[in-house]
Motif scaffolding. Structure first.
Motif, PDB file in Angstrom:
ATOM      1  N   HIS A  54       1.122  -1.008   0.061  1.00 11.67           N
ATOM      2  CA  HIS A  54      -0.154  -0.485   0.028  1.00 11.67           C
ATOM      3  C   HIS A  54       0.486   1.151  -0.194  1.00 11.67           C
ATOM      4  O   HIS A  54       2.385   0.834   0.475  1.00 11.67           O
ATOM      5  CB  HIS A  54      -1.015  -0.123   1.352  1.00 11.67           C
ATOM      6  CG  HIS A  54      -1.633   1.095   1.104  1.00 11.67           C
ATOM      7  ND1 HIS A  54      -1.672   2.494   1.932  1.00 11.67           N
ATOM      8  CD2 HIS A  54      -3.193   1.050   0.509  1.00 11.67           C
ATOM      9  CE1 HIS A  54      -3.192   2.780   1.506  1.00 11.67           C
ATOM     10  NE2 HIS A  54      -3.644   2.447   1.201  1.00 11.67           N
ATOM     11  N   TYR A  56       1.096   3.709   1.478  1.00  7.20           N
ATOM     12  CA  TYR A  56       1.244   4.451   2.897  1.00  7.20           C
ATOM     13  C   TYR A  56       2.193   3.375   3.845  1.00  7.20           C
ATOM     14  O   TYR A  56       2.682   3.763   4.700  1.00  7.20           O
ATOM     15  CB  TYR A  56      -0.055   4.075   3.820  1.00  7.20           C
ATOM     16  CG  TYR A  56      -1.224   4.560   4.004  1.00  7.20           C
ATOM     17  CD1 TYR A  56      -0.786   5.949   3.258  1.00  7.20           C
ATOM     18  CD2 TYR A  56      -1.786   4.936   4.806  1.00  7.20           C
ATOM     19  CE1 TYR A  56      -2.202   7.063   3.154  1.00  7.20           C
ATOM     20  CE2 TYR A  56      -3.807   5.639   4.496  1.00  7.20           C
ATOM     21  CZ  TYR A  56      -3.057   6.779   3.167  1.00  7.20           C
ATOM     22  OH  TYR A  56      -3.925   6.669   3.165  1.00  7.20           O
ATOM     23  N   ASP A  74      -3.575   1.238  -4.322  1.00 10.44           N
ATOM     24  CA  ASP A  74      -4.599   1.556  -2.849  1.00 10.44           C
ATOM     25  C   ASP A  74      -5.446   0.497  -2.737  1.00 10.44           C
ATOM     26  O   ASP A  74      -5.150  -0.457  -3.723  1.00 10.44           O
ATOM     27  CB  ASP A  74      -5.491   3.165  -4.203  1.00 10.44           C
ATOM     28  CG  ASP A  74      -6.198   2.385  -4.907  1.00 10.44           C
ATOM     29  OD1 ASP A  74      -6.426   1.759  -5.357  1.00 10.44           O
ATOM     30  OD2 ASP A  74      -6.771   3.069  -5.408  1.00 10.44           O
ATOM     31  N   SER A  75      -6.068   0.738  -1.977  1.00 10.59           N
ATOM     32  CA  SER A  75      -6.199  -1.080  -1.307  1.00 10.59           C
ATOM     33  C   SER A  75      -7.859  -1.836  -2.338  1.00 10.59           C
ATOM     34  O   SER A  75      -7.914  -3.170  -2.299  1.00 10.59           O
ATOM     35  CB  SER A  75      -7.519  -0.415  -0.181  1.00 10.59           C
ATOM     36  OG  SER A  75      -8.741   0.544  -0.082  1.00 10.59           O
ATOM     37  N   TYR A 146     -17.686  -0.624   4.270  1.00 15.18           N
ATOM     38  CA  TYR A 146     -15.536  -0.008   4.020  1.00 15.18           C
ATOM     39  C   TYR A 146     -15.032  -0.980   3.787  1.00 15.18           C
ATOM     40  O   TYR A 146     -15.188  -1.721   4.710  1.00 15.18           O
ATOM     41  CB  TYR A 146     -14.872   1.378   5.136  1.00 15.18           C
ATOM     42  CG  TYR A 146     -14.070   2.231   3.714  1.00 15.18           C
ATOM     43  CD1 TYR A 146     -13.818   2.005   2.659  1.00 15.18           C
ATOM     44  CD2 TYR A 146     -13.788   2.424   5.113  1.00 15.18           C
ATOM     45  CE1 TYR A 146     -13.306   2.964   2.719  1.00 15.18           C
ATOM     46  CE2 TYR A 146     -12.563   3.179   4.148  1.00 15.18           C
ATOM     47  CZ  TYR A 146     -11.853   3.656   3.627  1.00 15.18           C
ATOM     48  OH  TYR A 146     -11.175   4.170   2.749  1.00 15.18           O
ATOM     49  N   ASN A 148     -11.613  -1.371   5.103  1.00 13.37           N
ATOM     50  CA  ASN A 148     -11.388  -1.633   6.182  1.00 13.37           C
ATOM     51  C   ASN A 148     -12.293  -2.323   7.628  1.00 13.37           C
ATOM     52  O   ASN A 148     -12.882  -1.897   8.165  1.00 13.37           O
ATOM     53  CB  ASN A 148     -11.073   0.167   6.806  1.00 13.37           C
ATOM     54  CG  ASN A 148     -10.146   0.429   5.695  1.00 13.37           C
ATOM     55  OD1 ASN A 148     -10.643   0.802   4.613  1.00 13.37           O
ATOM     56  ND2 ASN A 148      -9.674   1.150   6.086  1.00 13.37           N
ATOM     57  N   SER A 163     -12.348   3.278  -0.388  1.00 11.30           N
ATOM     58  CA  SER A 163     -12.533   4.860  -0.854  1.00 11.30           C
ATOM     59  C   SER A 163     -12.972   5.120  -2.438  1.00 11.30           C
ATOM     60  O   SER A 163     -13.305   5.985  -3.155  1.00 11.30           O
ATOM     61  CB  SER A 163     -11.835   5.857  -0.300  1.00 11.30           C
ATOM     62  OG  SER A 163     -10.016   5.134  -0.829  1.00 11.30           O
ATOM     63  N   HIS A 210      -6.543   9.820   9.695  1.00  8.90           N
ATOM     64  CA  HIS A 210      -6.894  10.990   9.241  1.00  8.90           C
ATOM     65  C   HIS A 210      -7.818  11.784  10.232  1.00  8.90           C
ATOM     66  O   HIS A 210      -8.173  13.419   9.973  1.00  8.90           O
ATOM     67  CB  HIS A 210      -7.751  10.539   8.805  1.00  8.90           C
ATOM     68  CG  HIS A 210      -7.405  10.080   7.160  1.00  8.90           C
ATOM     69  ND1 HIS A 210      -6.747   8.995   7.127  1.00  8.90           N
ATOM     70  CD2 HIS A 210      -6.338  10.595   6.217  1.00  8.90           C
ATOM     71  CE1 HIS A 210      -6.297   8.745   5.588  1.00  8.90           C
ATOM     72  NE2 HIS A 210      -6.339  10.158   5.417  1.00  8.90           N
ATOM     73  N   HIS A 233      -7.773  13.168   2.076  1.00  7.44           N
ATOM     74  CA  HIS A 233      -8.330  11.624   1.998  1.00  7.44           C
ATOM     75  C   HIS A 233      -9.463  11.820   2.939  1.00  7.44           C
ATOM     76  O   HIS A 233     -10.241  12.304   3.324  1.00  7.44           O
ATOM     77  CB  HIS A 233      -7.552  10.761   2.332  1.00  7.44           C
ATOM     78  CG  HIS A 233      -7.865   9.251   2.474  1.00  7.44           C
ATOM     79  ND1 HIS A 233      -9.008   8.487   3.004  1.00  7.44           N
ATOM     80  CD2 HIS A 233      -6.749   8.276   1.350  1.00  7.44           C
ATOM     81  CE1 HIS A 233      -9.230   8.020   1.903  1.00  7.44           C
ATOM     82  NE2 HIS A 233      -8.128   7.173   1.711  1.00  7.44           N
ATOM     83  N   GLU A 235     -11.240  10.235   4.920  1.00  3.25           N
ATOM     84  CA  GLU A 235     -11.915   9.817   6.156  1.00  3.25           C
ATOM     85  C   GLU A 235     -11.050  11.048   6.690  1.00  3.25           C
ATOM     86  O   GLU A 235     -11.418  10.704   7.879  1.00  3.25           O
ATOM     87  CB  GLU A 235     -10.599   9.022   5.849  1.00  3.25           C
ATOM     88  CG  GLU A 235     -11.167   7.160   5.966  1.00  3.25           C
ATOM     89  CD  GLU A 235      -9.771   6.454   6.151  1.00  3.25           C
ATOM     90  OE1 GLU A 235      -9.008   6.708   6.521  1.00  3.25           O
ATOM     91  OE2 GLU A 235      -9.534   5.315   5.372  1.00  3.25           O
ATOM     92  N   SER A 249      -9.298   9.184  -2.946  1.00  7.90           N
ATOM     93  CA  SER A 249      -8.596   7.893  -2.311  1.00  7.90           C
ATOM     94  C   SER A 249      -7.003   8.001  -2.776  1.00  7.90           C
ATOM     95  O   SER A 249      -6.103   9.126  -3.502  1.00  7.90           O
ATOM     96  CB  SER A 249      -8.753   6.312  -3.403  1.00  7.90           C
ATOM     97  OG  SER A 249      -8.431   6.577  -4.745  1.00  7.90           O
ATOM     98  N   THR A 250      -6.472   7.477  -2.379  1.00  8.81           N
ATOM     99  CA  THR A 250      -4.892   7.501  -2.151  1.00  8.81           C
ATOM    100  C   THR A 250      -4.707   7.630  -3.887  1.00  8.81           C
ATOM    101  O   THR A 250      -3.253   8.495  -4.509  1.00  8.81           O
ATOM    102  CB  THR A 250      -3.745   6.031  -1.344  1.00  8.81           C
ATOM    103  OG1 THR A 250      -4.684   5.482  -2.019  1.00  8.81           O
ATOM    104  CG2 THR A 250      -4.222   6.648  -0.008  1.00  8.81           C
TER     105      THR A 250
HETATM  106  P1  13P Z   1      -7.234   3.957   0.330  1.00  4.31           P
HETATM  107  O1  13P Z   1      -7.929   2.835  -0.186  1.00  4.31           O
HETATM  108  O2  13P Z   1      -7.612   4.891  -0.832  1.00  4.31           O
HETATM  109  O3  13P Z   1      -5.994   3.587  -0.009  1.00  4.31           O
HETATM  110  O4  13P Z   1      -7.257   3.914   1.267  1.00  4.31           O
HETATM  111  C1  13P Z   1      -7.118   3.152   2.658  1.00  4.31           C
HETATM  112  C2  13P Z   1      -7.036   3.579   4.117  1.00  4.31           C
HETATM  113  O5  13P Z   1      -6.379   2.699   4.845  1.00  4.31           O
HETATM  114  C3  13P Z   1      -6.723   5.269   4.074  1.00  4.31           C
HETATM  115  O6  13P Z   1      -6.437   5.325   5.183  1.00  4.31           O
END
Ligand code: 13P
Ligand code: SF4
Length: 352
Positions: A54, A56, A74-75, A146, A148, A163, A210, A233, A235, A249-250
């Protein structure tokens, strides 16, 4: 001032999330890093494994993923990539829900993660039993969660979204007249509700990273950098989102640094994203949105502590020992695959 989304459900018994300290990894010289990366590259090849990281995670991990034919994404894209790549082992550098999503979609593959304790405050703050009881109380609602979240929570849902695709999916459901039960991120939920007008009720979760962005301090920083574009973002709290030039999204935020003409960017998301932004736009200037100001605790300071649990060190150890494999019960995986696949199919149809 942050305003709570309308129809937020009060669940006072929700467990408090304990934020771990940011892990400290031994620092390496350039030569040591190069050697470590070579060893990992050899191990990946020997084990027919591919690294999916990812944005991050640590920059060295992101670079390694790309250098070895894996991906940094991104996710949503992480989930898709694993299904399309022929490798028999997926090594997911990110947080637990990302590894679980990969496993659910690739049940026949081995999915490993550098640290299985790398979780997420949204996932932690949405325990299955309570969530399921909440759904039971609202049987007329379409359940949208979501990404997550845990595999069990996904298995209880009708749709999974990230996202990157939440907005068109909620718009689609709203146009069909569906009432939506949304969990767990209240800020992302409020953002999509505002843009779609959907009828929604919300689980009161949030991302500890966030949540820390401060709107008043951001206003001050914007005044000092009037030419900067603000990338946020979703969040983040509403008062921060309201100041954004781009919300997304990222992947969307990274794209913006190459497509917008601005030379300066103020970025409200995890600082790991700067690795890719600097690679793609080396001449531009990137500033972190402030996490200090009134009421600030700065537990994460825009660095997700769970994403920080991934490093070259534990990646090498993982490949040497094969520990930290993700296991999900076949029944839960089969149920959770349905709403995730629904999202992936929706994304595919959007591209047509
Ligand atoms: P993305 O799907 O935008 O990469 O976000 C994942 C995430 O955990 C953001 O905090
Ligand atoms: Fe979860 Fe927030 Fe970390 Fe993303 S940044 S993984 S939402 S805690």
């Amino acid at each position: 001032m942050t305003t709570e989304p309308k129809h937020i459900v009060s669940l006072p018994e929700i467990p408090g999330v304990i934020v771990p300290p940011h892990p400290q990894w031994p620092s390496l010289s350039k030569v040591e890093t190069a050697h470590l990366k070579e060893r990992i590259k050899r191990l990946l090849k020997e084990q027919n494994a591919v690294l999916v990281a990812h944005y991050y995670t640590d920059g060295a991990l992101q670079d390694l993923a790309e250098e070895t034919g894996g991906c940094v994404a991104d996710s949503l894209e992480m989930a898709r990539f694993g299904t399309e790549h022929p490798a028999q082992t997926l090594v997911v550098a990110g947080v637990r829900f990302m590894g679980e999503t990969s496993k659910i979609l690739n049940i026949e593959k081995r999915v490993l993660m550098p640290d299985l304790c790398a979780t997420c405050s949204l996932d932690e703050g949405c325990p299955y039993e309570m969530f399921s009881a909440f759904c039971d109380r609202h049987p007329q609602h379409t359940v949208v969660v979501y990404a997550n979240t845990s595999a069990q929570v996904k298995a209880r849902s009708d749709w999974v979204v990230t996202s990157g695709i939440a907005l068109p999916i909620i718009k689609h459901l709203a146009e069909k007249g569906e009432k939506i039960l949304w969990a767990p991120d209240k800020h992302l939920g409020a953002y999509v509700q505002k843009l779609t007008g959907a009828e929604m009720i919300f689980w009161p979760g949030s991302c500890v990273v966030h949540e820390e962005f401060r709107s008043v301090a951001l206003e001050r920083l914007r005044k000092l950098h009037p030419e900067a574009a603000i990338l946020v973002h979703p969040e983040s709290p509403e008062a921060v989102v309201l100041q954004a030039d781009v919300v997304g999204s990222t992947t969307a935020l990274i794209k913006a640094v190459t497509t917008l003409p601005n030379k300066e960017f103020i970025v409200a998301t995890d600082a790991g994203i700067f690795n890719k932004m600097r690679q793609l736009a080396p001449d531009k200037v990137f500033l972190e949105a402030p996490t200090v100001g009134e009421g600030a605790t700065c537990q994460s300071c825009a660095n997700c502590p769970w994403m920080g649990m991934n490093s070259l060190h534990n990646l090498e150890e993982l490949l040497e020992t094969g520990k930290n494999e993700i296991h999900i019960s076949p029944e839960i995986a089969a149920k959770a695959r349905i709403p995730i696949q629904r999202m992936l199919d929706f994304a595919k149809n959007m591209k047509k």
